[in-house]
Enzyme design. Structure first.
Site, PDB file in Angstrom:
ATOM      1  N   ARG A  24     -44.440  -1.393 -20.489  1.00 61.73           N
ATOM      2  CA  ARG A  24     -43.733  -1.604 -19.249  1.00 61.73           C
ATOM      3  C   ARG A  24     -42.258  -2.141 -19.684  1.00 61.73           C
ATOM      4  O   ARG A  24     -42.071  -2.944 -20.621  1.00 61.73           O
ATOM      5  CB  ARG A  24     -44.226  -2.794 -18.669  1.00 61.73           C
ATOM      6  CG  ARG A  24     -43.324  -2.976 -17.261  1.00 61.73           C
ATOM      7  CD  ARG A  24     -43.842  -4.399 -16.569  1.00 61.73           C
ATOM      8  NE  ARG A  24     -45.233  -4.476 -16.247  1.00 61.73           N
ATOM      9  CZ  ARG A  24     -45.716  -4.387 -14.754  1.00 61.73           C
ATOM     10  NH1 ARG A  24     -44.760  -4.054 -13.811  1.00 61.73           N
ATOM     11  NH2 ARG A  24     -46.751  -4.401 -14.542  1.00 61.73           N
ATOM     12  N   ASP A  73     -57.845 -10.225 -17.422  1.00 60.20           N
ATOM     13  CA  ASP A  73     -57.237  -9.031 -18.189  1.00 60.20           C
ATOM     14  C   ASP A  73     -58.102  -8.134 -18.762  1.00 60.20           C
ATOM     15  O   ASP A  73     -59.118  -8.400 -19.720  1.00 60.20           O
ATOM     16  CB  ASP A  73     -56.423  -9.583 -19.337  1.00 60.20           C
ATOM     17  CG  ASP A  73     -55.478  -8.488 -19.812  1.00 60.20           C
ATOM     18  OD1 ASP A  73     -54.243  -8.495 -19.964  1.00 60.20           O
ATOM     19  OD2 ASP A  73     -56.155  -7.790 -20.445  1.00 60.20           O
ATOM     20  N   ASP A  95     -57.974  -7.802 -22.770  1.00 61.12           N
ATOM     21  CA  ASP A  95     -58.448  -8.828 -23.490  1.00 61.12           C
ATOM     22  C   ASP A  95     -59.997  -9.067 -23.329  1.00 61.12           C
ATOM     23  O   ASP A  95     -60.428  -9.527 -24.398  1.00 61.12           O
ATOM     24  CB  ASP A  95     -57.847 -10.235 -22.886  1.00 61.12           C
ATOM     25  CG  ASP A  95     -56.226 -10.215 -23.304  1.00 61.12           C
ATOM     26  OD1 ASP A  95     -55.951  -9.321 -24.282  1.00 61.12           O
ATOM     27  OD2 ASP A  95     -55.509 -11.003 -22.770  1.00 61.12           O
TER      28      ASP A  95
HETATM   29  N1  URA Z   1     -54.740  -5.404 -15.431  1.00 60.27           N
HETATM   30  C1  URA Z   1     -55.739  -6.128 -15.887  1.00 60.27           C
HETATM   31  O1  URA Z   1     -56.276  -6.078 -16.792  1.00 60.27           O
HETATM   32  N2  URA Z   1     -56.039  -7.007 -14.898  1.00 60.27           N
HETATM   33  C2  URA Z   1     -55.490  -7.204 -13.614  1.00 60.27           C
HETATM   34  O2  URA Z   1     -55.878  -7.900 -12.487  1.00 60.27           O
HETATM   35  C3  URA Z   1     -54.542  -6.268 -13.484  1.00 60.27           C
HETATM   36  C4  URA Z   1     -54.036  -5.368 -14.315  1.00 60.27           C
END
Ligand code: URA
Length: 209
Positions: free
Chosen positions: A104, A200, A203
């Site tokens: 991004r 995430d 992660d």
């Molecule tokens: N990317 C992710 O890993 N989780 C989200 O909630 C939004 C984007």
């Protein structure tokens, strides 16, 4: 217009619950994502073309159906998309795997390509772009742009969890791309996370923070 399919199969929904649960550790999370990707691949391949061939059973000669040799490509969006690839390959082992990496831009906040490696015969393949989370839709739209720019004509998008905002963005930008989802969640929060979501995905898949 793009069609949106939400897979409400009980096995998918059951596994998704434990994927969402925050106490689920990396190993189990990864295994569950892999399993759900396999189950979703089973549904997403429902329209694969078949052809009849002649075979001989121990009883008699007969005609029977086999896949008609359609070429497929799986395109994970880096990095979380990688977590869905092996699960799909279990059902479609001959598929080629390309990769698209996006970051991004801190100023424009728009996704920018930093890595693209695709099978050489892009124009002849049907593609499934995969990313566990369809949040704003920015990455999905850009990844599909990348593929189309290089000649891809038939593309599907598959994710575990989508926000309504992301679905609308992809539908608007790519009305020819059908979207396959395990769950359609409520919304995005102010930090761009899907609510209730799973946190995430990258992660949780790779044990980073
Ligand atoms: N990317 C992710 O890993 N989780 C989200 O909630 C939004 C984007």
């Amino acid at each position: 217009m793009a069609k949106v399919y939400v897979f409400d199969h009980p096995l998918i929904q059951h596994k998704l619950t434990y994927i969402r649960e925050k106490s689920t550790g990396t190993k189990e999370f990864r295994e569950l994502v892999d399993e759900v990707a396999t189950l979703m691949a089973f549904e997403i391949t429902r329209d694969m073309p078949l052809e009849e061939i002649e075979i001989e059973t121990p009883v008699e000669k007969t005609k029977s159906k086999v896949l008609s040799g359609k070429k497929l490509g799986i395109i994970p969006i880096l990095r979380a998309g990688i977590g869905m690839v092996d699960g799909i390959l279990k059902l479609i082992p001959a598929a080629k795997v390309g990769h698209i990496g996006l970051y991004r831009d801190p100023e424009t906040l728009l996704p920018v390509e930093y890595y693209v490696k695709l099978p050489s015969d892009v124009e002849e393949r049907d593609f499934i772009v995969v990313d566990p989370m369809l949040a704003t839709g920015g990455s999905a739209v850009e990844a599909i742009n990348s593929l189309k720019k290089r000649g891809a004509k038939h593309i599907k998008f598959m994710c575990l969890i989508a926000a309504p905002e992301g679905v609308e963005t992809v539908k608007e930008a790519h009305p020819d791309v059908d979207i396959y989802i395990a769950a359609l969640d409520e919304k995005l929060n102010d930090h761009g996370y899907i609510v209730p979501g799973l946190g995430d995905a990258g992660d949780r898949l790779f044990g980073t923070k």
